[in-house]
Write a protein that holds these residues in place. Structure first.
Motif, PDB file in Angstrom:
ATOM      1  N   SER A 280      11.193  -9.101  14.180  1.00 44.18           N
ATOM      2  CA  SER A 280      12.176  -8.125  14.652  1.00 44.18           C
ATOM      3  C   SER A 280      11.946  -6.752  14.040  1.00 44.18           C
ATOM      4  N   GLN A 281      11.264  -6.715  12.897  1.00 44.68           N
ATOM      5  CA  GLN A 281      10.957  -5.440  12.251  1.00 44.68           C
ATOM      6  C   GLN A 281       9.547  -5.489  11.680  1.00 44.68           C
ATOM      7  N   ILE A 282       8.812  -4.391  11.857  1.00 42.14           N
ATOM      8  CA  ILE A 282       7.470  -4.247  11.322  1.00 42.14           C
ATOM      9  C   ILE A 282       7.439  -3.018  10.423  1.00 42.14           C
ATOM     10  N   PHE A 283       6.966  -3.206   9.200  1.00 45.00           N
ATOM     11  CA  PHE A 283       6.907  -2.120   8.220  1.00 45.00           C
ATOM     12  C   PHE A 283       5.445  -1.899   7.829  1.00 45.00           C
ATOM     13  N   THR A 284       4.905  -0.725   8.105  1.00 45.55           N
ATOM     14  CA  THR A 284       3.546  -0.446   7.649  1.00 45.55           C
ATOM     15  C   THR A 284       3.564  -0.189   6.146  1.00 45.55           C
ATOM     16  N   THR A 285       2.491  -0.615   5.463  1.00 45.11           N
ATOM     17  CA  THR A 285       2.413  -0.552   4.013  1.00 45.11           C
ATOM     18  C   THR A 285       1.242   0.320   3.573  1.00 45.11           C
ATOM     19  N   ASP A 286       1.124   0.507   2.261  1.00 50.21           N
ATOM     20  CA  ASP A 286      -0.089   1.128   1.750  1.00 50.21           C
ATOM     21  C   ASP A 286      -1.186   0.068   1.711  1.00 50.21           C
ATOM     22  N   ALA A 287      -2.352   0.405   1.189  1.00 50.99           N
ATOM     23  CA  ALA A 287      -3.491  -0.501   1.224  1.00 50.99           C
ATOM     24  C   ALA A 287      -3.268  -1.769   0.420  1.00 50.99           C
ATOM     25  N   ALA A 288      -2.327  -1.742  -0.521  1.00 48.48           N
ATOM     26  CA  ALA A 288      -2.056  -2.908  -1.355  1.00 48.48           C
ATOM     27  C   ALA A 288      -0.883  -3.734  -0.860  1.00 48.48           C
ATOM     28  N   GLY A 289      -0.287  -3.351   0.262  1.00 52.53           N
ATOM     29  CA  GLY A 289       0.852  -4.096   0.786  1.00 52.53           C
ATOM     30  C   GLY A 289       2.185  -3.650   0.247  1.00 52.53           C
ATOM     31  N   ASP A 290       2.215  -2.512  -0.442  1.00 43.14           N
ATOM     32  CA  ASP A 290       3.463  -2.014  -1.022  1.00 43.14           C
ATOM     33  C   ASP A 290       4.246  -1.157  -0.039  1.00 43.14           C
ATOM     34  N   LEU A 291       5.566  -1.253  -0.134  1.00 45.93           N
ATOM     35  CA  LEU A 291       6.479  -0.409   0.632  1.00 45.93           C
ATOM     36  C   LEU A 291       7.107   0.565  -0.358  1.00 45.93           C
ATOM     37  N   ASN A 292       6.423   1.687  -0.566  1.00 43.32           N
ATOM     38  CA  ASN A 292       6.750   2.568  -1.680  1.00 43.32           C
ATOM     39  C   ASN A 292       7.990   3.425  -1.479  1.00 43.32           C
ATOM     40  N   ASN A 293       8.513   3.471  -0.272  1.00 44.36           N
ATOM     41  CA  ASN A 293       9.719   4.270  -0.007  1.00 44.36           C
ATOM     42  C   ASN A 293      10.984   3.424   0.021  1.00 44.36           C
ATOM     43  N   SER A 403      -7.953  -0.214   9.318  1.00 43.17           N
ATOM     44  CA  SER A 403      -8.035   1.233   9.563  1.00 43.17           C
ATOM     45  C   SER A 403      -9.431   1.794   9.312  1.00 43.17           C
ATOM     46  N   ALA A 404     -10.213   1.147   8.443  1.00 44.84           N
ATOM     47  CA  ALA A 404     -11.559   1.651   8.168  1.00 44.84           C
ATOM     48  C   ALA A 404     -12.437   1.608   9.413  1.00 44.84           C
ATOM     49  N   ASN A 405     -12.086   0.736  10.341  1.00 40.30           N
ATOM     50  CA  ASN A 405     -12.839   0.607  11.589  1.00 40.30           C
ATOM     51  C   ASN A 405     -12.046   1.142  12.779  1.00 40.30           C
ATOM     52  N   GLY A 406     -11.042   1.963  12.493  1.00 40.15           N
ATOM     53  CA  GLY A 406     -10.240   2.562  13.558  1.00 40.15           C
ATOM     54  C   GLY A 406      -9.171   1.643  14.104  1.00 40.15           C
ATOM     55  N   GLY A 407      -8.918   0.532  13.416  1.00 36.76           N
ATOM     56  CA  GLY A 407      -7.933  -0.429  13.898  1.00 36.76           C
ATOM     57  C   GLY A 407      -6.566  -0.255  13.269  1.00 36.76           C
ATOM     58  N   GLN A 408      -5.816  -1.340  13.223  1.00 35.67           N
ATOM     59  CA  GLN A 408      -4.418  -1.303  12.775  1.00 35.67           C
ATOM     60  C   GLN A 408      -4.280  -0.937  11.306  1.00 35.67           C
ATOM     61  N   ALA A 409      -3.148  -0.311  10.985  1.00 38.13           N
ATOM     62  CA  ALA A 409      -2.767  -0.083   9.592  1.00 38.13           C
ATOM     63  C   ALA A 409      -2.185  -1.373   9.049  1.00 38.13           C
ATOM     64  N   PRO A 410      -2.227  -1.588   7.728  1.00 37.90           N
ATOM     65  CA  PRO A 410      -1.645  -2.802   7.159  1.00 37.90           C
ATOM     66  C   PRO A 410      -0.135  -2.812   7.351  1.00 37.90           C
ATOM     67  N   TYR A 411       0.417  -4.017   7.558  1.00 35.05           N
ATOM     68  CA  TYR A 411       1.866  -4.098   7.751  1.00 35.05           C
ATOM     69  C   TYR A 411       2.393  -5.449   7.326  1.00 35.05           C
TER      70      TYR A 411
END
Length: 414
Positions: A280-293, A403-411
């Motif tokens: 129901s909800q998708i949160f994009t993260t940084d490269a380590a899987g953190d939700l820093n905000n 993302s390194a290959n132009g694909g999805q961001a981690p989430y």
């Protein structure tokens, strides 16, 4: 567990394993069961999702139970490693499912096949990695293997780490606390890191000054840079198909604890009829899987969802800590709900409601190993570790960083 960015998860995991091992030694959509114990009121509503059957090629059965060392809330699967290009393979049970780290690591004491050593990139000697935890460290060589979980396998050999298999003197920059390379120290035969990153430390080890990798020869070891493709790798990201993420599906457990827990690890998201992205909800993260905000009690912090942590770990001075026999856990007199505001880099935000019961009450029944409302203290207050208790009764989605290959961001999503 991590290097640079990622090992912070592993650090927390190992610290909690050691802590709960002491508890165990003393005898001592989440749960659909009713709250039957005193003090259980005040908990949030429990999710009730049931895992799909682990009978398809892109699935593996998850078990929470006594495991190798009577440690609570350790989700495990069976992993098979093979000598590349041969039929010499070993199936290793009780390998921890860890969405808070990246890469496969095996305790040397359980490994019976001779996996070949990985080469030192642009150098010679033995490639060894140091991983630092909150209360210790591990030290072991990097080897190569083809890896199979469920009915899926890596297309080629990938780097894996074997813990405690070398006699090289541990560099002073690695030593921190006690050495933790054994099954009893880990609480499992190994760790299957399937978080959002395809490799364990990325540019931090490829170009940074604080690489966790060492080239060892004779009596000396020196830090060495390792290109991303030569780093210990997330096996699922290297499957032929179903390689864009995982879904961790855990069955509900009682709010007062259950003897065991079950679930299904599903490979791929939106790649098969059984792995549609229904979060129901998708949160994009940084490269380590953190939700820093994210935030808790009005304070901004980094939140993350980590199946490798056996409790919720966060700082909350309003929750009383347990007596010394359950040191580090929270022991409120009645059931409590705490809410963390989770915010992704994509601007999506939501509230994760967590239930906390007294650890002393939960551990009173020494036959229970699965808990969905166990909480403990974490130092500082700059992070909020949303551990395995949150996974029970939910489908938790982890989309890999492409993302390194132009694909999805981690989430992450649920």
């Amino acid at each position: 567990m991590q290097f640079a960015v990622k090992l912070k998860r592993w650090a927390r995991v190992v610290a909690t394993v050691a802590l709960v091992s002491l508890v165990a030694a003393c005898g001592g959509g989440g749960g659909g069961s009713s709250d039957s114990s005193s003090g259980s009121s005040g908990l949030p509503a429990s999710p009730t999702a049931q895992p799909i059957a682990a009978n398809a090629a892109n699935t593996a059965a998850i078990t929470v139970g006594t495991g190798t060392s009577n440690v609570i809330n350790i989700p495990t699967v069976t992993v098979t490693v093979c000598v590349p290009g041969t039929s010499s393979c070993q199936s290793i049970p009780n390998v921890q499912v860890d969405t808070g780290s990246f890469g496969l690591r095996i305790a040397s004491g359980v490994l019976s096949v001779a996996l070949p050593q990985a080469a030192v990139p642009n150098g010679s000697g033995t490639l060894v990695e140091c991983t630092n935890f909150a209360d210790g460290y591990s030290w072991g060589s990097v080897r190569t293997a083809t890896v199979q979980v469920g009915g899926e396998s890596t297309t080629t050999s990938i780097p894996v780490q074997v813990l405690g298999d070398v006699s090289f003197l541990v560099p002073s920059g690695c030593v921190s606390g006690s050495e933790e390379n054994t099954v009893s120290a880990l609480g499992a035969n190994g760790i299957l890191g399937i978080g959002v990153a395809p490799y364990d430390c990325g540019s931090a080890c490829a170009t940074g000054q604080n690489s966790s990798y060492y080239a060892c020869s004779g009596a000396s070891c020196a830090r060495t840079l390792v290109p991303v493709t030569n780093q210990v790798a997330n096996p699922v990201a290297h499957f032929a198909v179903d390689n864009n993420g995982v879904i961790v599906e855990m069955a509900p457990v009682s709010s007062t604890g259950s003897a065991s827990g079950t679930g299904t690890l599903v490979f791929g998201i939106g790649t098969q009829s059984n792995n549609a992205r229904a979060a129901s909800q998708i949160f994009t993260t940084d490269a380590a899987g953190d939700l820093n905000n994210s935030s808790f009690n009005g304070r901004q912090l980094a939140a993350f969802f980590d199946s490798g942590s056996n409790a919720y770990f966060f700082a909350d001075s309003s929750l009383p800590l347990c007596a010394s026999n359950f040191k580090g856990f929270y022991c409120p007199s009645s059931g409590q709900t705490r809410s963390v505001n989770v915010a992704g880099l994509n601007g999506v935000s939501g509230v994760a409601n967590l239930g906390i019961l007294s650890a002393a009450t939960l551990f009173a029944n020494g036959n229970n190993y699965a808990f969905n409302d166990l909480g403990g203290q974490i130092g500082g207050g700059s992070s909020f570790d949303i551990g395995l208790p949150y996974f029970y009764g939910r489908y938790m989605y982890f989309g890999f960083d492409q993302s390194a290959n132009g694909g999805q961001a981690p989430y992450v999503g649920y």
